[in-house]
Design a protein around this motif. Structure first.
Motif, PDB file in Angstrom:
ATOM      1  N   SER A  97      65.357  31.176  28.960  1.00 31.44           N
ATOM      2  CA  SER A  97      65.979  30.919  27.660  1.00 31.44           C
ATOM      3  C   SER A  97      66.029  32.181  26.820  1.00 31.44           C
ATOM      4  O   SER A  97      67.022  32.446  26.148  1.00 31.44           O
ATOM      5  CB  SER A  97      65.227  29.813  26.914  1.00 31.44           C
ATOM      6  OG  SER A  97      65.444  28.569  27.541  1.00 31.44           O
ATOM      7  N   ARG A 101      69.718  32.381  27.064  1.00 26.27           N
ATOM      8  CA  ARG A 101      70.207  31.360  26.138  1.00 26.27           C
ATOM      9  C   ARG A 101      69.865  31.637  24.686  1.00 26.27           C
ATOM     10  O   ARG A 101      70.352  30.968  23.799  1.00 26.27           O
ATOM     11  CB  ARG A 101      69.632  29.995  26.526  1.00 26.27           C
ATOM     12  CG  ARG A 101      70.061  29.540  27.894  1.00 26.27           C
ATOM     13  CD  ARG A 101      69.531  28.171  28.210  1.00 26.27           C
ATOM     14  NE  ARG A 101      70.219  27.192  27.398  1.00 26.27           N
ATOM     15  CZ  ARG A 101      69.720  26.007  27.104  1.00 26.27           C
ATOM     16  NH1 ARG A 101      68.553  25.648  27.528  1.00 26.27           N
ATOM     17  NH2 ARG A 101      70.393  25.173  26.360  1.00 26.27           N
ATOM     18  N   SER A 104      72.478  31.818  21.696  1.00 24.11           N
ATOM     19  CA  SER A 104      73.150  30.611  21.223  1.00 24.11           C
ATOM     20  C   SER A 104      72.300  29.835  20.228  1.00 24.11           C
ATOM     21  O   SER A 104      72.781  28.901  19.608  1.00 24.11           O
ATOM     22  CB  SER A 104      73.542  29.710  22.400  1.00 24.11           C
ATOM     23  OG  SER A 104      72.398  29.282  23.093  1.00 24.11           O
ATOM     24  N   GLY A 105      71.050  30.218  20.043  1.00 23.27           N
ATOM     25  CA  GLY A 105      70.190  29.582  19.055  1.00 23.27           C
ATOM     26  C   GLY A 105      69.933  30.439  17.837  1.00 23.27           C
ATOM     27  O   GLY A 105      69.111  30.097  16.985  1.00 23.27           O
ATOM     28  N   CYS A 108      69.938  28.920  14.413  1.00 21.51           N
ATOM     29  CA  CYS A 108      68.983  27.826  14.210  1.00 21.51           C
ATOM     30  C   CYS A 108      67.648  28.356  13.695  1.00 21.51           C
ATOM     31  O   CYS A 108      67.241  29.457  14.040  1.00 21.51           O
ATOM     32  CB  CYS A 108      68.728  27.093  15.526  1.00 21.51           C
ATOM     33  SG  CYS A 108      70.192  26.310  16.226  1.00 21.51           S
ATOM     34  N   ILE A 142      68.862  25.022  20.363  1.00 19.59           N
ATOM     35  CA  ILE A 142      70.217  25.509  20.580  1.00 19.59           C
ATOM     36  C   ILE A 142      71.187  24.755  19.674  1.00 19.59           C
ATOM     37  O   ILE A 142      71.061  23.558  19.480  1.00 19.59           O
ATOM     38  CB  ILE A 142      70.651  25.283  22.054  1.00 19.59           C
ATOM     39  CG1 ILE A 142      69.670  25.957  23.013  1.00 19.59           C
ATOM     40  CG2 ILE A 142      72.068  25.733  22.297  1.00 19.59           C
ATOM     41  CD1 ILE A 142      69.635  27.463  22.928  1.00 19.59           C
ATOM     42  N   LYS A 143      72.169  25.496  19.142  1.00 21.44           N
ATOM     43  CA  LYS A 143      73.203  24.880  18.315  1.00 21.44           C
ATOM     44  C   LYS A 143      74.313  24.345  19.205  1.00 21.44           C
ATOM     45  O   LYS A 143      74.852  25.067  20.032  1.00 21.44           O
ATOM     46  CB  LYS A 143      73.758  25.880  17.315  1.00 21.44           C
ATOM     47  CG  LYS A 143      74.602  25.237  16.242  1.00 21.44           C
ATOM     48  CD  LYS A 143      74.867  26.213  15.116  1.00 21.44           C
ATOM     49  CE  LYS A 143      75.092  25.456  13.839  1.00 21.44           C
ATOM     50  NZ  LYS A 143      75.006  26.300  12.683  1.00 21.44           N
ATOM     51  N   SER A 144      74.619  23.074  19.014  1.00 21.70           N
ATOM     52  CA  SER A 144      75.672  22.432  19.790  1.00 21.70           C
ATOM     53  C   SER A 144      76.336  21.385  18.879  1.00 21.70           C
ATOM     54  O   SER A 144      75.649  20.629  18.189  1.00 21.70           O
ATOM     55  CB  SER A 144      75.065  21.749  21.014  1.00 21.70           C
ATOM     56  OG  SER A 144      76.054  21.056  21.736  1.00 21.70           O
ATOM     57  N   ASN A 145      77.653  21.357  18.861  1.00 20.60           N
ATOM     58  CA  ASN A 145      78.409  20.411  18.032  1.00 20.60           C
ATOM     59  C   ASN A 145      78.023  20.511  16.554  1.00 20.60           C
ATOM     60  O   ASN A 145      77.912  19.501  15.860  1.00 20.60           O
ATOM     61  CB  ASN A 145      78.238  18.976  18.535  1.00 20.60           C
ATOM     62  CG  ASN A 145      78.776  18.802  19.929  1.00 20.60           C
ATOM     63  OD1 ASN A 145      79.754  19.439  20.305  1.00 20.60           O
ATOM     64  ND2 ASN A 145      78.131  17.959  20.706  1.00 20.60           N
ATOM     65  N   CYS A 148      71.577  21.884  15.324  1.00 20.65           N
ATOM     66  CA  CYS A 148      70.566  22.421  16.224  1.00 20.65           C
ATOM     67  C   CYS A 148      69.716  21.304  16.800  1.00 20.65           C
ATOM     68  O   CYS A 148      69.392  20.341  16.097  1.00 20.65           O
ATOM     69  CB  CYS A 148      69.685  23.413  15.482  1.00 20.65           C
ATOM     70  SG  CYS A 148      70.594  24.840  14.861  1.00 20.65           S
ATOM     71  N   GLN A 151      66.885  21.564  23.565  1.00 25.79           N
ATOM     72  CA  GLN A 151      67.581  21.305  24.819  1.00 25.79           C
ATOM     73  C   GLN A 151      66.812  21.936  25.957  1.00 25.79           C
ATOM     74  O   GLN A 151      66.163  22.922  25.800  1.00 25.79           O
ATOM     75  CB  GLN A 151      68.996  21.885  24.780  1.00 25.79           C
ATOM     76  CG  GLN A 151      69.841  21.268  23.692  1.00 25.79           C
ATOM     77  CD  GLN A 151      71.231  21.861  23.633  1.00 25.79           C
ATOM     78  OE1 GLN A 151      71.675  22.524  24.556  1.00 25.79           O
ATOM     79  NE2 GLN A 151      71.939  21.597  22.559  1.00 25.79           N
TER      80      GLN A 151
END
Length: 151
Positions: A97, A101, A104-105, A108, A142-145, A148, A151
Motif C-alpha cells: 500500500s 496505493r 490514492s489516499g 484522506c 483510500i478515496k473512492s466515489n 474515504c 480498503q
C-alpha cells in the motif's frame, strides 16, 4: 503542471544512523530511504521528546523505520501517538500500500480514536480504532466515489 503544496504531515522510510540530545529533545540522525508524502523533501533527522512520559519515541540505531510525523520549522517531529514502526514489522500488504496505493489516499485524513464514542463528521477521513488487533495491517484509507474508506 499544478503541484500540491506539502502538508505538515510527512511519511518516510529511513534508517537511524545516530542519536544526540539537543536542548529538550532527542535528535535521531537518519538516512532517508523513501519519502512517501512530500517527495521533494529531504530529511536528515527526526526529533522527539526525551522520554516516553513526554510522548518521546525510543529508536534503535542501524534499524529501518516507517516514520509519520509533523514538519515544523523545517524539522520532522515524531511522537508516541504517531505511526513509527520498524520497517520489518510492517505486513506485506502495508508495504504494498505504501509503495503502490498510498498516493490514492493523499486526500484522506486518519482520525485516531482512543475511546468511544468516536464521531466522524466528514467524508475525507477514516476512523482508526485498532485496539490491540491487527485489522489495520491489511487495510489502506483510500478515496473512492468521493469519500474515504478502509480498503
Amino acid at each position: 503542471m499544478l503541484v500540491k503544496p506539502c502538508l505538515p504531515l510527512l511519511v518516510i522510510r529511513a534508517k537511524v544512523v545516530g542519536k544526540k540530545t539537543v536542548s529538550n529533545a532527542i535528535k535521531y540522525n537518519i538516512q532517508q530511504i523513501k519519502m512517501f508524502k512530500c517527495p521533494d523533501q529531504v530529511i536528515h533527522a527526526v526529533f522527539t521528546a526525551p522520554s516516553p512520559a513526554a510522548c518521546g519515541v525510543t529508536l534503535d540505531l542501524n534499524k529501518e523505520y516507517l516514520f509519520t510525523g509533523k514538519l515544523e520549522t523545517g524539522r520532522m517531529y515524531i511522537t508516541l501517538c504517531g505511526y513509527n514502526l520498524p520497517w520489518e514489522d510492517l505486513s506485506a500488504a502495508q508495504k504494498k500500500s505504501l509503495t503502490r496505493r498510498y498516493q490514492s489516499g493523499c486526500d484522506c485524513k486518519i482520525i485516531h480514536c482512543t475511546s468511544l464514542p468516536c464521531p466522524i463528521s466528514t467524508t475525507d477521513a477514516c476512523l482508526w480504532m485498532d485496539w490491540g488487533t491487527n485489522n489495520g495491517r491489511n487495510l489502506a484509507c483510500i478515496k473512492s466515489n468521493g469519500s474515504c474508506a478502509w480498503q
